[in-house]
Scaffold this active site. Structure first.
Site, PDB file in Angstrom:
ATOM      1  N   THR A   1      -9.156  -1.013   9.886  1.00  0.00           N
ATOM      2  CA  THR A   1      -7.762  -0.595  10.046  1.00  0.00           C
ATOM      3  C   THR A   1      -7.620   0.828  10.586  1.00  0.00           C
ATOM      4  O   THR A   1      -6.504   1.258  10.871  1.00  0.00           O
ATOM      5  CB  THR A   1      -7.031  -0.661   8.690  1.00  0.00           C
TER       6      THR A   1
ATOM      7  N   PRO B   1      -7.783   6.618   7.176  1.00  0.00           N
ATOM      8  CA  PRO B   1      -8.731   7.585   6.617  1.00  0.00           C
ATOM      9  C   PRO B   1      -9.197   7.086   5.250  1.00  0.00           C
ATOM     10  O   PRO B   1      -8.394   6.581   4.467  1.00  0.00           O
ATOM     11  CB  PRO B   1      -7.915   8.870   6.474  1.00  0.00           C
TER      12      PRO B   1
ATOM     13  N   HIS C   1     -18.155  -3.992   9.734  1.00  0.00           N
ATOM     14  CA  HIS C   1     -19.527  -3.500   9.596  1.00  0.00           C
ATOM     15  C   HIS C   1     -19.968  -2.896  10.924  1.00  0.00           C
ATOM     16  O   HIS C   1     -19.958  -3.569  11.951  1.00  0.00           O
ATOM     17  CB  HIS C   1     -20.461  -4.640   9.182  1.00  0.00           C
TER      18      HIS C   1
ATOM     19  N   LYS D   1     -23.457  -1.425   4.717  1.00  0.00           N
ATOM     20  CA  LYS D   1     -24.136  -2.729   4.598  1.00  0.00           C
ATOM     21  C   LYS D   1     -24.571  -3.225   5.979  1.00  0.00           C
ATOM     22  O   LYS D   1     -25.676  -3.731   6.146  1.00  0.00           O
ATOM     23  CB  LYS D   1     -23.183  -3.760   3.958  1.00  0.00           C
TER      24      LYS D   1
ATOM     25  N   ASP E   1     -17.773  -0.286   2.564  1.00  0.00           N
ATOM     26  CA  ASP E   1     -18.113   0.655   3.638  1.00  0.00           C
ATOM     27  C   ASP E   1     -19.307   1.531   3.295  1.00  0.00           C
ATOM     28  O   ASP E   1     -19.393   2.688   3.719  1.00  0.00           O
ATOM     29  CB  ASP E   1     -16.894   1.528   3.997  1.00  0.00           C
TER      30      ASP E   1
HETATM   31  P1  GDP Z   1     -20.122  -1.505   5.775  1.00  0.00           P
HETATM   32  O1  GDP Z   1     -18.748  -2.072   5.758  1.00  0.00           O
HETATM   33  O2  GDP Z   1     -20.727  -1.421   4.428  1.00  0.00           O
HETATM   34  O3  GDP Z   1     -21.021  -2.210   6.763  1.00  0.00           O
HETATM   35  O4  GDP Z   1     -19.976  -0.007   6.278  1.00  0.00           O
HETATM   36  P2  GDP Z   1     -19.105   0.501   7.544  1.00  0.00           P
HETATM   37  O5  GDP Z   1     -19.824   0.117   8.776  1.00  0.00           O
HETATM   38  O6  GDP Z   1     -17.684   0.084   7.385  1.00  0.00           O
HETATM   39  O7  GDP Z   1     -19.108   2.074   7.291  1.00  0.00           O
HETATM   40  C1  GDP Z   1     -20.288   2.803   7.280  1.00  0.00           C
HETATM   41  C2  GDP Z   1     -20.190   3.867   8.419  1.00  0.00           C
HETATM   42  O8  GDP Z   1     -21.218   4.822   8.248  1.00  0.00           O
HETATM   43  C3  GDP Z   1     -20.412   3.271   9.788  1.00  0.00           C
HETATM   44  O9  GDP Z   1     -19.656   4.002  10.715  1.00  0.00           O
HETATM   45  C4  GDP Z   1     -21.903   3.486  10.034  1.00  0.00           C
HETATM   46  O10 GDP Z   1     -22.219   3.587  11.424  1.00  0.00           O
HETATM   47  C5  GDP Z   1     -22.124   4.789   9.356  1.00  0.00           C
HETATM   48  N1  GDP Z   1     -23.446   4.987   8.737  1.00  0.00           N
HETATM   49  C6  GDP Z   1     -24.223   4.072   8.095  1.00  0.00           C
HETATM   50  N2  GDP Z   1     -25.307   4.665   7.562  1.00  0.00           N
HETATM   51  C7  GDP Z   1     -25.208   5.977   7.865  1.00  0.00           C
HETATM   52  C8  GDP Z   1     -26.013   7.129   7.556  1.00  0.00           C
HETATM   53  O11 GDP Z   1     -27.017   7.071   6.861  1.00  0.00           O
HETATM   54  N3  GDP Z   1     -25.556   8.330   8.020  1.00  0.00           N
HETATM   55  C9  GDP Z   1     -24.430   8.457   8.751  1.00  0.00           C
HETATM   56  N4  GDP Z   1     -24.081   9.679   9.148  1.00  0.00           N
HETATM   57  N5  GDP Z   1     -23.661   7.399   9.063  1.00  0.00           N
HETATM   58  C10 GDP Z   1     -24.035   6.185   8.612  1.00  0.00           C
HETATM   59  P1  IMO Z   2     -16.451  -3.910   4.041  1.00  0.00           P
HETATM   60  O1  IMO Z   2     -17.154  -5.241   4.060  1.00  0.00           O
HETATM   61  C1  IMO Z   2     -13.513  -1.317   2.161  1.00  0.00           C
HETATM   62  C2  IMO Z   2      -9.999  -3.261   0.405  1.00  0.00           C
HETATM   63  C3  IMO Z   2      -8.678  -2.962   1.059  1.00  0.00           C
HETATM   64  C4  IMO Z   2      -7.752  -3.061  -0.141  1.00  0.00           C
HETATM   65  C5  IMO Z   2      -8.370  -4.209  -0.946  1.00  0.00           C
HETATM   66  C6  IMO Z   2      -7.698  -5.557  -0.697  1.00  0.00           C
HETATM   67  O2  IMO Z   2     -16.288  -3.308   5.392  1.00  0.00           O
HETATM   68  O3  IMO Z   2     -17.075  -2.999   3.049  1.00  0.00           O
HETATM   69  P2  IMO Z   2      -7.786  -7.297   1.317  1.00  0.00           P
HETATM   70  O4  IMO Z   2      -7.397  -7.152   2.737  1.00  0.00           O
HETATM   71  O5  IMO Z   2      -9.201  -7.681   1.099  1.00  0.00           O
HETATM   72  O6  IMO Z   2      -6.845  -8.167   0.533  1.00  0.00           O
HETATM   73  O7  IMO Z   2      -7.595  -5.807   0.694  1.00  0.00           O
HETATM   74  O8  IMO Z   2      -9.731  -4.276  -0.552  1.00  0.00           O
HETATM   75  N1  IMO Z   2     -11.049  -3.796   1.315  1.00  0.00           N
HETATM   76  C7  IMO Z   2     -12.082  -3.056   1.758  1.00  0.00           C
HETATM   77  N2  IMO Z   2     -12.369  -1.751   1.583  1.00  0.00           N
HETATM   78  N3  IMO Z   2     -14.349  -2.124   2.854  1.00  0.00           N
HETATM   79  C8  IMO Z   2     -14.084  -3.430   3.022  1.00  0.00           C
HETATM   80  O9  IMO Z   2     -14.951  -4.290   3.594  1.00  0.00           O
HETATM   81  C9  IMO Z   2     -12.880  -3.954   2.494  1.00  0.00           C
HETATM   82  N4  IMO Z   2     -12.291  -5.164   2.482  1.00  0.00           N
HETATM   83  C10 IMO Z   2     -11.189  -5.058   1.752  1.00  0.00           C
HETATM   84  O10 IMO Z   2      -8.668  -1.690   1.645  1.00  0.00           O
HETATM   85  O11 IMO Z   2      -7.877  -1.906  -0.921  1.00  0.00           O
HETATM   86 MG    MG Z   3     -16.808  -1.594   6.361  1.00  0.00          MG
END
Ligand code: GDP
Ligand code: IMO
Ligand code: MG
Length: 430
Positions: free
Chosen positions: A301, A304, A41, A16, A13
């Site tokens: 999911t 938090p 993502h 990416k 998270d």
């Molecule tokens: P990923 O799984 O690595 O693609 O990341 P996620 O999308 O799960 O979580 C990143 C969250 O931060 C998302 O809600 C994005 O919209 C948000 N986000 C990404 N870059 C920034 C940033 O530079 N600033 C803020 N405030 N939010 C960001």
């Molecule tokens: P992105 O690509 C954050 C975590 C789960 C759990 C562990 C194992 O959005 O960064 P799984 O369902 O893979 O067997 O769960 O890995 N987990 C992630 N945490 N971002 C993710 O993907 C995750 N994918 C799995 O919360 O701790």
């Molecule tokens: Mg993510």
């Protein structure tokens, strides 16, 4: 070499999706090579939010081919829904924009049931998986009884394969008090998915090889992150796939000579969702503030996310494991107004000092971070588009991260929107 691998450098998270979407405008192809719909993502373009779980984050650019490589595990019902949702909004009009490798393994209902039943039975010792069946599917792949996309498209083979899996997994599910679905129920559902997905399924390794041979720009989009890698992460609190950059080789069929640059995505602080050690976790009002200002709730999911200070030990390790050529530092805007800021530079555990992440879970669980304090800043950063636009304290914070991780920061993200980005170097030329 016009290929770039994008990987998470913490516990997932990191943003990416945002970074891949940002670069995809200049890429011909975006390919995923591991993980499944445990990923979430989030992309934000002109105020409109899109969350992708399986389809690569390049999908909003119609000219960019999106590939699901052989190393991805695919839940066809989730994929069909994701395709339909995007098509309703005018994306993915041309089926050729999405290519799915025929060797990618398929998540079955038994995998989801098993994942959830196990987690429930573990109670407070649970891993906190996403419950999407990822672990059991990779287990069946390694046990050589998995079902691949090509197998799902062949009804008679598929029936035999389902029987084999039910013979192994059915009794186990019953032990957990779950009734396994019947072969007929599974086949009735999956025959439908097979017909819907058939036009997309191909030998994606060949599609990628052709793109490489013709000098196309390819982004490899990692899911999860270094500390969730099944070998290198905080085992057993990890996912079931390898997540480091080297996996592009096995997960997309790309030879090492074709991959060069690797961009690690790191949040300006740290988050983790699910259980497991997290040395810099903040269970105080600063942690709560990061969660609230950063909107730190799981995209998959809704859980938090646990929040804490930037951990240079973790990112340094990720840089070493994936050979990061640069770091994209995201969510710097979220730190505005926090004084002072802290960065963990090492840990102390059991009377020892660690400059790397210890393999022992108990050593890591007992790790006390050694912190360095830095000045914070109060300004809103979301309008910054050049390094010089950032307050001096923010510039110093970035420089210190570069020093501690021995890796240059080549992109800074100051907001969720595609354009809220400071690009310091062309990622393909790092
Ligand atoms: P990923 O799984 O690595 O693609 O990341 P996620 O999308 O799960 O979580 C990143 C969250 O931060 C998302 O809600 C994005 O919209 C948000 N986000 C990404 N870059 C920034 C940033 O530079 N600033 C803020 N405030 N939010 C960001
Ligand atoms: P992105 O690509 C954050 C975590 C789960 C759990 C562990 C194992 O959005 O960064 P799984 O369902 O893979 O067997 O769960 O890995 N987990 C992630 N945490 N971002 C993710 O993907 C995750 N994918 C799995 O919360 O701790
Ligand atoms: Mg993510």
């Amino acid at each position: 070499m016009p290929t770039l691998i994008i990987v998470g450098a913490q516990w997932g998270d990191e943003g990416k999706g945002k970074v891949v979407d940002h670069f995809a405008a200049h890429a011909d192809m975006v390919a995923r090579y591991q993980g499944g719909n445990n990923a979430g993502h989030t992309l934000v373009v002109d105020g409109e939010r899109t969350v992708v779980h399986l389809i690569p984050a390049g999908v909003l650019h119609p000219g960019t081919t999106c590939v699901l490589g052989n190393g991805v595990v695919i839940d066809p019902s989730v994929l069909c829904e994701e395709i339909s949702g995007l098509q309703k909004r005018g994306y993915l009009g041309d089926p050729a924009q999405l290519r799915i490798d025929e060797r990618a393994h398929v998540i079955l209902p038994v995998h989801r049931l098993l994942d959830r039943a196990r987690e429930q039975s573990l109670a407070d010792r649970a891993i906190g998986t996403t419950g999407r069946g990822i672990g059991p599917c990779y287990e069946d792949k390694a046990a050589r009884r998995g079902v691949r996309m090509v197998d799902m498209l062949d009804p008679s083979y598929f029936r035999d394969a389902v029987d084999k899996i039910l013979a192994e997994r059915g009794p186990l599910l019953k032990l957990y008090g779950e009734e396994p679905p019947s072969r007929e129920e599974i086949c009735a559902e999956y025959d439908g998915h097979a017909e819907r997905l058939r036009p997309y399924v191909t030998d994606a390794t060949e599609v990628i090889a052709d793109a490489i041979a013709t000098g196309k720009r390819i982004l490899f989009e990692g899911a999860q992150a270094a500390m969730l890698d099944v070998d290198h992460g905080t085992y057993p609190f990890v996912t079931s796939s390898n997540t480091v950059a080297g996996v592009v080789g096995s997960g997309a069929g790309v030879a090492p000579k074709h991959v060069g640059r690797v961009l690690g995505i790191a949040k300006s602080y740290t988050t983790r969702v699910g259980a497991g050690p997290f040395p810099t976790e903040l269970e105080d009002e600063v942690g709560a503030r990061l969660r609230q200002v950063g909107g730190e709730f799981g995209a998959t999911t809704g859980r938090p996310r646990r929040c804490g200070w930037f951990d240079a030990v973790v990112v340094r390790q990720a840089a070493r494991l994936s050979g990061l050529s640069g770091i994209a530092l995201t969510k710097l805007d979220v730190l505005s107004g926090i004084h002072p800021l802290k960065i963990a530079t090492a840990y102390e555990s059991g009377g020892r000092r660690y400059d790397r992440v210890p393999a022992s879970v108990s050593a890591l669980a007992g790790a006390r971070p050694v912190y360095e304090e830095l000045d914070g800043w109060s300004e809103d950063l979301s309008g910054a588009r050049r390094f010089e636009d950032l307050p001096t304290a923010a510039q110093r914070y970035i420089s210190r991260i570069e020093e501690l991780t021995a890796t240059p920061v080549t992109l800074i993200s100051v907001g969720a929107e595609r354009e809220e980005t400071i690009l310091l170097r062309d990622p393909f030329l790092l």
